[in-house]
Scaffold this motif. Structure first.
Motif, PDB file in Angstrom:
ATOM      1  N   ALA A 124      -3.214   6.840   3.273  1.00  9.17           N
ATOM      2  CA  ALA A 124      -2.010   6.680   4.100  1.00  9.17           C
ATOM      3  C   ALA A 124      -1.497   5.246   4.032  1.00  9.17           C
ATOM      4  CB  ALA A 124      -2.325   7.066   5.546  1.00  9.17           C
ATOM      5  N   ALA A 125      -2.429   4.280   3.993  1.00  8.86           N
ATOM      6  CA  ALA A 125      -2.025   2.874   3.904  1.00  8.86           C
ATOM      7  C   ALA A 125      -1.308   2.593   2.585  1.00  8.86           C
ATOM      8  CB  ALA A 125      -3.248   1.970   4.047  1.00  8.86           C
ATOM      9  N   VAL A 126      -1.790   3.211   1.503  1.00  9.15           N
ATOM     10  CA  VAL A 126      -1.146   3.030   0.199  1.00  9.15           C
ATOM     11  C   VAL A 126       0.256   3.630   0.196  1.00  9.15           C
ATOM     12  CG1 VAL A 126      -1.215   3.761  -2.225  1.00  9.15           C
ATOM     13  CG2 VAL A 126      -3.269   2.835  -1.132  1.00  9.15           C
ATOM     14  N   VAL A 127       0.385   4.831   0.751  1.00 12.79           N
ATOM     15  CA  VAL A 127       1.698   5.476   0.822  1.00 12.79           C
ATOM     16  C   VAL A 127       2.669   4.616   1.623  1.00 12.79           C
ATOM     17  CG1 VAL A 127       2.955   7.462   1.738  1.00 12.79           C
ATOM     18  CG2 VAL A 127       0.810   7.817   0.501  1.00 12.79           C
ATOM     19  N   SER A 128       2.198   4.098   2.754  1.00 10.17           N
ATOM     20  CA  SER A 128       3.039   3.255   3.603  1.00 10.17           C
ATOM     21  C   SER A 128       3.464   1.982   2.874  1.00 10.17           C
ATOM     22  CB  SER A 128       2.283   2.897   4.887  1.00 10.17           C
ATOM     23  OG  SER A 128       3.034   1.990   5.666  1.00 10.17           O
ATOM     24  N   GLU A 129       2.526   1.375   2.145  1.00 18.53           N
ATOM     25  CA  GLU A 129       2.837   0.121   1.440  1.00 18.53           C
ATOM     26  C   GLU A 129       3.814   0.367   0.289  1.00 18.53           C
ATOM     27  OE1 GLU A 129       1.751  -3.990   2.058  1.00 18.53           O
ATOM     28  OE2 GLU A 129       1.706  -2.103   3.158  1.00 18.53           O
ATOM     29  N   ARG A 130       3.679   1.511  -0.379  1.00 19.64           N
ATOM     30  CA  ARG A 130       4.627   1.849  -1.444  1.00 19.64           C
ATOM     31  C   ARG A 130       6.038   2.014  -0.877  1.00 19.64           C
ATOM     32  NH1 ARG A 130       0.806   6.267  -4.596  1.00 19.64           N
ATOM     33  NH2 ARG A 130      -0.371   4.745  -5.862  1.00 19.64           N
ATOM     34  N   ALA A 131       6.137   2.607   0.312  1.00 22.89           N
ATOM     35  CA  ALA A 131       7.444   2.780   0.942  1.00 22.89           C
ATOM     36  C   ALA A 131       8.047   1.428   1.323  1.00 22.89           C
ATOM     37  CB  ALA A 131       7.310   3.665   2.181  1.00 22.89           C
ATOM     38  N   LYS A 132       7.205   0.532   1.857  1.00 19.48           N
ATOM     39  CA  LYS A 132       7.684  -0.812   2.194  1.00 19.48           C
ATOM     40  C   LYS A 132       8.172  -1.558   0.956  1.00 19.48           C
ATOM     41  CE  LYS A 132       4.633  -1.561   6.186  1.00 19.48           C
ATOM     42  NZ  LYS A 132       3.497  -2.384   6.700  1.00 19.48           N
ATOM     43  N   GLN A 141      12.786 -11.853  -2.921  1.00 19.54           N
ATOM     44  CA  GLN A 141      11.851 -11.953  -4.045  1.00 19.54           C
ATOM     45  C   GLN A 141      10.443 -12.262  -3.557  1.00 19.54           C
ATOM     46  OE1 GLN A 141      13.911 -14.967  -6.321  1.00 19.54           O
ATOM     47  NE2 GLN A 141      14.845 -13.457  -7.695  1.00 19.54           N
ATOM     48  N   ALA A 142      10.338 -13.161  -2.583  1.00 17.77           N
ATOM     49  CA  ALA A 142       9.025 -13.499  -2.034  1.00 17.77           C
ATOM     50  C   ALA A 142       8.415 -12.297  -1.314  1.00 17.77           C
ATOM     51  CB  ALA A 142       9.150 -14.687  -1.078  1.00 17.77           C
ATOM     52  N   GLN A 143       9.261 -11.539  -0.627  1.00 18.24           N
ATOM     53  CA  GLN A 143       8.784 -10.355   0.083  1.00 18.24           C
ATOM     54  C   GLN A 143       8.303  -9.290  -0.906  1.00 18.24           C
ATOM     55  OE1 GLN A 143       8.105  -9.932   3.097  1.00 18.24           O
ATOM     56  NE2 GLN A 143       8.461  -7.827   3.804  1.00 18.24           N
ATOM     57  N   VAL A 144       9.040  -9.070  -1.976  1.00 17.20           N
ATOM     58  CA  VAL A 144       8.640  -8.090  -2.994  1.00 17.20           C
ATOM     59  C   VAL A 144       7.323  -8.526  -3.630  1.00 17.20           C
ATOM     60  CG1 VAL A 144       9.216  -7.181  -5.284  1.00 17.20           C
ATOM     61  CG2 VAL A 144      10.941  -7.195  -3.468  1.00 17.20           C
ATOM     62  N   ASN A 145       7.210  -9.819  -3.943  1.00 17.20           N
ATOM     63  CA  ASN A 145       5.977 -10.322  -4.549  1.00 17.20           C
ATOM     64  C   ASN A 145       4.785 -10.091  -3.639  1.00 17.20           C
ATOM     65  OD1 ASN A 145       4.388 -12.010  -6.508  1.00 17.20           O
ATOM     66  ND2 ASN A 145       4.257 -13.343  -4.719  1.00 17.20           N
ATOM     67  N   TYR A 146       4.957 -10.397  -2.350  1.00 17.28           N
ATOM     68  CA  TYR A 146       3.860 -10.174  -1.409  1.00 17.28           C
ATOM     69  C   TYR A 146       3.479  -8.696  -1.343  1.00 17.28           C
ATOM     70  CZ  TYR A 146       2.021  -8.674   3.071  1.00 17.28           C
ATOM     71  OH  TYR A 146       1.306  -8.024   4.038  1.00 17.28           O
ATOM     72  N   LEU A 147       4.461  -7.811  -1.232  1.00 15.76           N
ATOM     73  CA  LEU A 147       4.172  -6.380  -1.106  1.00 15.76           C
ATOM     74  C   LEU A 147       3.551  -5.825  -2.383  1.00 15.76           C
ATOM     75  CD1 LEU A 147       7.322  -5.226   0.895  1.00 15.76           C
ATOM     76  CD2 LEU A 147       4.952  -5.298   1.704  1.00 15.76           C
ATOM     77  N   GLU A 148       3.923  -6.359  -3.532  1.00 19.86           N
ATOM     78  CA  GLU A 148       3.275  -5.937  -4.785  1.00 19.86           C
ATOM     79  C   GLU A 148       1.791  -6.317  -4.758  1.00 19.86           C
ATOM     80  OE1 GLU A 148       7.010  -6.132  -7.955  1.00 19.86           O
ATOM     81  OE2 GLU A 148       5.700  -7.876  -7.672  1.00 19.86           O
ATOM     82  N   GLN A 149       1.503  -7.543  -4.296  1.00 15.34           N
ATOM     83  CA  GLN A 149       0.107  -7.982  -4.205  1.00 15.34           C
ATOM     84  C   GLN A 149      -0.654  -7.155  -3.171  1.00 15.34           C
ATOM     85  OE1 GLN A 149      -1.223 -10.352  -6.084  1.00 15.34           O
ATOM     86  NE2 GLN A 149       0.356 -11.813  -6.677  1.00 15.34           N
ATOM     87  N   SER A 150       0.016  -6.914  -2.052  1.00 13.88           N
ATOM     88  CA  SER A 150      -0.633  -6.133  -0.988  1.00 13.88           C
ATOM     89  C   SER A 150      -0.913  -4.701  -1.447  1.00 13.88           C
ATOM     90  CB  SER A 150       0.259  -6.125   0.262  1.00 13.88           C
ATOM     91  OG  SER A 150      -0.327  -5.370   1.290  1.00 13.88           O
ATOM     92  N   LEU A 151       0.044  -4.107  -2.163  1.00 17.51           N
ATOM     93  CA  LEU A 151      -0.153  -2.744  -2.671  1.00 17.51           C
ATOM     94  C   LEU A 151      -1.310  -2.699  -3.661  1.00 17.51           C
ATOM     95  CD1 LEU A 151       0.670   0.215  -2.923  1.00 17.51           C
ATOM     96  CD2 LEU A 151       2.380  -0.486  -4.633  1.00 17.51           C
ATOM     97  N   ALA A 152      -1.374  -3.700  -4.545  1.00 22.67           N
ATOM     98  CA  ALA A 152      -2.476  -3.742  -5.516  1.00 22.67           C
ATOM     99  C   ALA A 152      -3.821  -3.815  -4.797  1.00 22.67           C
ATOM    100  CB  ALA A 152      -2.306  -4.940  -6.442  1.00 22.67           C
ATOM    101  N   SER A 153      -3.873  -4.598  -3.732  1.00 20.36           N
ATOM    102  CA  SER A 153      -5.119  -4.716  -2.957  1.00 20.36           C
ATOM    103  C   SER A 153      -5.483  -3.391  -2.289  1.00 20.36           C
ATOM    104  CB  SER A 153      -4.964  -5.815  -1.901  1.00 20.36           C
ATOM    105  OG  SER A 153      -6.098  -5.868  -1.056  1.00 20.36           O
ATOM    106  N   LYS A 154      -4.511  -2.741  -1.699  1.00 16.50           N
ATOM    107  CA  LYS A 154      -4.781  -1.479  -1.000  1.00 16.50           C
ATOM    108  C   LYS A 154      -5.152  -0.373  -1.999  1.00 16.50           C
ATOM    109  CE  LYS A 154      -2.157  -2.143   3.280  1.00 16.50           C
ATOM    110  NZ  LYS A 154      -2.316  -3.588   3.285  1.00 16.50           N
ATOM    111  N   GLU A 155      -4.513  -0.367  -3.161  1.00 17.07           N
ATOM    112  CA  GLU A 155      -4.859   0.633  -4.180  1.00 17.07           C
ATOM    113  C   GLU A 155      -6.296   0.423  -4.673  1.00 17.07           C
ATOM    114  OE1 GLU A 155      -0.518   1.754  -6.139  1.00 17.07           O
ATOM    115  OE2 GLU A 155      -1.670   0.067  -6.958  1.00 17.07           O
ATOM    116  N   ARG A 156      -6.691  -0.821  -4.825  1.00 12.63           N
ATOM    117  CA  ARG A 156      -8.072  -1.100  -5.254  1.00 12.63           C
ATOM    118  C   ARG A 156      -9.060  -0.645  -4.179  1.00 12.63           C
ATOM    119  NH1 ARG A 156     -11.130  -2.868  -9.750  1.00 12.63           N
ATOM    120  NH2 ARG A 156     -13.229  -2.569  -8.939  1.00 12.63           N
ATOM    121  N   ASN A 157      -8.735  -0.921  -2.920  1.00 13.62           N
ATOM    122  CA  ASN A 157      -9.607  -0.481  -1.824  1.00 13.62           C
ATOM    123  C   ASN A 157      -9.737   1.036  -1.819  1.00 13.62           C
ATOM    124  OD1 ASN A 157     -10.049  -3.084  -0.933  1.00 13.62           O
ATOM    125  ND2 ASN A 157      -8.390  -3.032   0.579  1.00 13.62           N
TER     126      ASN A 157
END
Length: 354
Positions: A144-152, A105-121
């Motif tokens: 490419a970073a967004v695609v990679s983060e979505r896969a993670k 759950q903590a990992q999913v939460n982090y990756l959701e936040q990270s994806l939101a940041s990369k999508e904004r960038n």
């Protein structure tokens, strides 16, 4: 099903649900029956034998040319030890499964936040590119970073679903159950006054060592009953060696776990400071954004960094707690299907948040 499933509730439910525990209980009853039948068949009774210094021990005696009385008595007592070990191994399995879900759950939460940041960038870069203020190369890198983060994130969500299913199966909940969990992970430094003495106590309590020692006694009690005296002399030598080997392996495993715990403790303060630093960075990012000198992208990046720091602190806390439990009862964690190394390194949900 409770709205929130605590760790203790999960343990209690698993102990009631475990078919393996029922098998272990049945084995005790079966071996007790075999023991009673052997004693009846050989007219065995318990008599007090004087050991000296005012001490007596009750030993069976009677007509027992094949040693069935001693063998069935050992099997019965060994089954009781196996049951106790199984109880602790079920608990260990629940601890691992429960904490895996918390980690996921903590990992999913982090990756959701990270994806939101990369999508904004990416959105900001695309806007600059369209205005002629950025390059296509940078935009493509961000895509490419967004695609990679979505896969993670998708992989982490799959892991969460798998570990939830494993927990549900252990505690007897219906398939697909995803109860809310309480964060019961706690950090308590391991305090050992005398390491050598503590290791001795842990090894002495081991069911594996008890079995090895009882095998020695069983060979002595049934000496030359089923084998020639020469053969049983070799059996006795090997049984005594097995006691030494078992004890040595346990000592090595416990010592390794001790240093694993201490290594984890060495990193705990740094992980706490990382969380505090990330919290302060987020506070400042929000403040700059509120007064108009920061961007939403800065805030999202700070939120992702904080989520990662908290995930890593939780990971370390969980790994430490599991390693401490394994230190005190290494046989239970081995019987649960894990190993000392697996406990130390963490299982599926114990990533670093990268």
């Amino acid at each position: 099903m409770p709205d929130t499933l605590t760790l203790q509730q999960a343990v209690d439910m698993a102990l009631k649900h475990s078919s393996e525990l029922q098998v272990a209980r049945n084995t005790i009853d079966k071996n007790k029956k075999l023991r009673d039948e052997a004693w009846d068949a050989n007219n065995a009774v318990l008599i007090n034998t004087y050991l000296g210094n005012g001490l007596y021990v009750s030993v069976p005696t009677g007509k027992d040319p094949q040693g069935a009385v001693f063998k069935t008595d050992y099997d019965w007592r060994a089954a009781q030890k196996d049951y106790d070990t199984k109880v602790e191994s079920v608990k260990a399995s629940v601890y691992q499964a429960y904490f895996n879900v918390l980690q996921d759950q903590a990992q999913v939460n982090y990756l959701e936040q990270s994806l939101a940041s990369k999508e904004r960038n990416l959105r900001d870069a695309e806007a600059r590119w369209q205005a002629g203020m950025d390059t296509a190369f940078n935009v493509n890198q961000l895509r490419a970073a967004v695609v990679s983060e979505r896969a993670k994130l998708a992989q982490a969500q799959d892991t969460l679903a798998r570990d939830y299913a494993n927990l549900a199966q252990l505690v007897g909940l219906p398939r697909g159950s995803t109860p809310a969990l309480s964060n019961d992970a706690t950090y308590q430094p391991l305090e050992v006054t005398d390491l050598n003495s503590t290791i001795e106590q842990i090894v002495s309590a081991s069911p594996d060592l008890w079995k090895a020692q009882q095998q020695v006694q069983l060979i002595k009690d049934t000496f030359a009953m089923q084998n020639s005296a020469d053969v049983d002399r070799y059996n006795l030598k090997n049984a005594n060696l097995a006691v030494t080997i078992t004890g040595d392996k346990l000592q090595q495993a416990v010592l390794k776990l001790y240093y694993t715990v201490k290594d984890l403790e060495a990193g705990y303060e740094a992980a706490q400071k990382s969380v505090a630093t990330a919290e302060e960075a987020l506070r400042l990012a929000k403040l700059r954004y509120d007064v108009g000198i920061g961007t939403q992208a800065d805030v999202l990046a700070a939120e992702a960094s904080l989520a990662q720091a908290r995930q890593q602190l939780l990971s370390l806390t969980i790994q430490h707690e599991l390693a401490v439990k394994a230190f005190w009862q290494p046989w239970a964690w081995s019987a649960s299907g894990g190993s000392s190394a697996a406990v130390a390194a963490g299982s599926s949900g114990m990533g670093t948040g990268n």
